[in-house]
Enzyme design. Structure first.
Site, short mmCIF file in Angstrom:
data_model
loop_
_atom_site.label_atom_id
_atom_site.label_comp_id
_atom_site.label_asym_id
_atom_site.label_seq_id
_atom_site.Cartn_x
_atom_site.Cartn_y
_atom_site.Cartn_z
CG LEU A 97 -2.31 -6.34 22.13
CD1 LEU A 97 -2.37 -4.82 22.67
CD2 LEU A 97 -3.18 -6.31 20.81
CG ASP A 98 1.78 -9.82 16.98
OD1 ASP A 98 1.62 -10.60 17.73
OD2 ASP A 98 1.57 -9.52 15.87
CG PHE A 99 8.28 -7.57 20.56
CD1 PHE A 99 8.78 -7.43 21.84
CD2 PHE A 99 9.17 -6.81 19.65
CE1 PHE A 99 9.93 -6.76 22.37
CE2 PHE A 99 10.27 -6.15 20.05
CZ PHE A 99 10.83 -6.14 21.26
CG HIS A 152 0.84 -13.76 14.64
ND1 HIS A 152 1.51 -12.68 15.75
CD2 HIS A 152 1.24 -14.77 14.97
CE1 HIS A 152 2.38 -13.64 16.27
NE2 HIS A 152 2.35 -14.80 15.86
#
Length: 248
Positions: free
Chosen positions: A100-102, A187
Site C-alpha cells: 500500500l502506498d505511503f 499504484h
C-alpha cells in the site's frame, strides 16, 4: 513429503514458479547435492540450500494490520521513514503481502509464507480487494462503464472492476466511491483514476477478500485465524479455476 519448489516458496524465498526456475538452473542443493528436477520430494529433515544459503525452516505466521497513513510497506527504508514492520513483533522475518502506498491506509496482510503471498497478490488468483476512494472530480457514466468492462490505457490494461458510488459533493466537485479489483499492480487505483483524469485525494483499502480492519486502530494488528487463512486460499483456488476456464 513435499515438492521442493513448494518448500522453497513456503520459506518465503520466492514464488513457486521462480523456485522451479532456480531448481532447473542448478541453484538448489538438497543434502549437499544439486537438484535440477522441480518435482523432487523432500522431507522436513532434508537440508536445502538456495543460491548457497541454507533454507531457514521457521513456523509460518500470518498477521492482519490496519496500516496507518504515512508508513511504508517495506522491511527497511533508507529515508528512515516508519515502516509497517515497526508495529509488529521482531522475533520472525515477516514481510507485507503486496504493498500500500505511503499515504494509503487500510487492511494489510503480513506473513513469512511466500506461497501464500503469491496466491494473494498474483492476478491469476483473482482475490478481490476493495478500496474507498475520495476523488477530486466526478466520474462520468462512461468512466464507470470503462472500469466495469476493463480499463485500457496506452500503457496498461486492467481487469474488470466493481464500482459503487457512495457520495457526491457537487459544491466541491468531489465524490467518494468503492472500487473492487482483483489485481495488485503498483499504484493501481491511483493510476486508474489518473487515466480517467482525476486525482485521488484519500485512499483506504477497506477489505482483502472477506477480511477487513474495521474496528482496529491505525497501527493495530492481530494474528489471522486458521479459518480466515483457509477462506483466503479457497478464494484464490476458485479464482485460478475461473481463470483456467476462461483460457480454455
Amino acid at each position: 513429503m513435499e515438492r521442493l519448489q513448494k518448500v522453497i516458496a513456503q520459506a518465503g524465498v520466492c514464488s513457486r514458479r521462480k523456485a522451479e526456475a532456480l531448481i532447473a538452473r542448478g541453484r538448489v542443493r538438497v543434502n549437499g547435492k544439486v537438484v535440477t528436477e522441480p518435482g523432487t520430494k523432500v522431507s522436513g529433515s532434508d537440508a536445502i540450500e538456495v543460491n548457497g544459503k541454507v533454507l531457514d525452516k521457521e513456523d509460518k505466521v500470518y498477521y492482519l494490520m490496519n496500516k496507518p497513513k504515512g508508513t511504508i510497506c517495506s522491511v527497511s527504508d533508507d529515508k528512515e521513514r516508519k515502516t509497517v514492520l515497526d508495529y509488529l513483533p521482531k522475533d520472525k522475518r515477516i514481510y507485507p503481502v503486496g504493498r500500500l502506498d505511503f499515504d494509503t491506509s487500510g487492511i494489510l496482510l503480513l506473513t513469512n509464507d511466500g506461497e501464500f503471498t503469491n496466491r494473494m497478490i498474483h492476478p491469476r488468483y483473482h482475490v478481490p480487494k476493495t478500496y474507498t476512494i475520495n476523488l477530486q472530480g466526478m466520474l462520468t457514466p462512461e468512466d464507470i462503464q470503462r472500469l466495469k468492462t476493463g480499463l485500457k490505457t496506452r500503457d496498461e490494461s486492467y481487469q474488470p472492476a466493481k464500482v459503487r458510488i457512495l457520495q457526491k459533493d457537487y459544491t466541491r466537485d468531489r465524490m467518494i466511491l468503492e472500487l473492487t479489483i482483483s489485481e495488485g499492480k503498483n499504484h493501481q487505483v491511483k493510476n486508474m483514476m489518473e487515466a480517467l483524469g482525476h486525482e485521488v485525494r484519500k485512499l483506504n483499502r477497506k477489505s482483502f477478500g472477506p477480511l477487513s480492519a474495521e474496528g482496529m486502530k491505525p497501527g493495530e494488528y492481530r494474528v489471522l485465524k486458521r479459518h480466515e487463512i483457509r477462506e483466503l486460499l479457497r478464494l484464490a483456488a476458485e479464482g485460478e479455476q475461473r481463470r483456467e476456464g476462461e483460457e480454455r
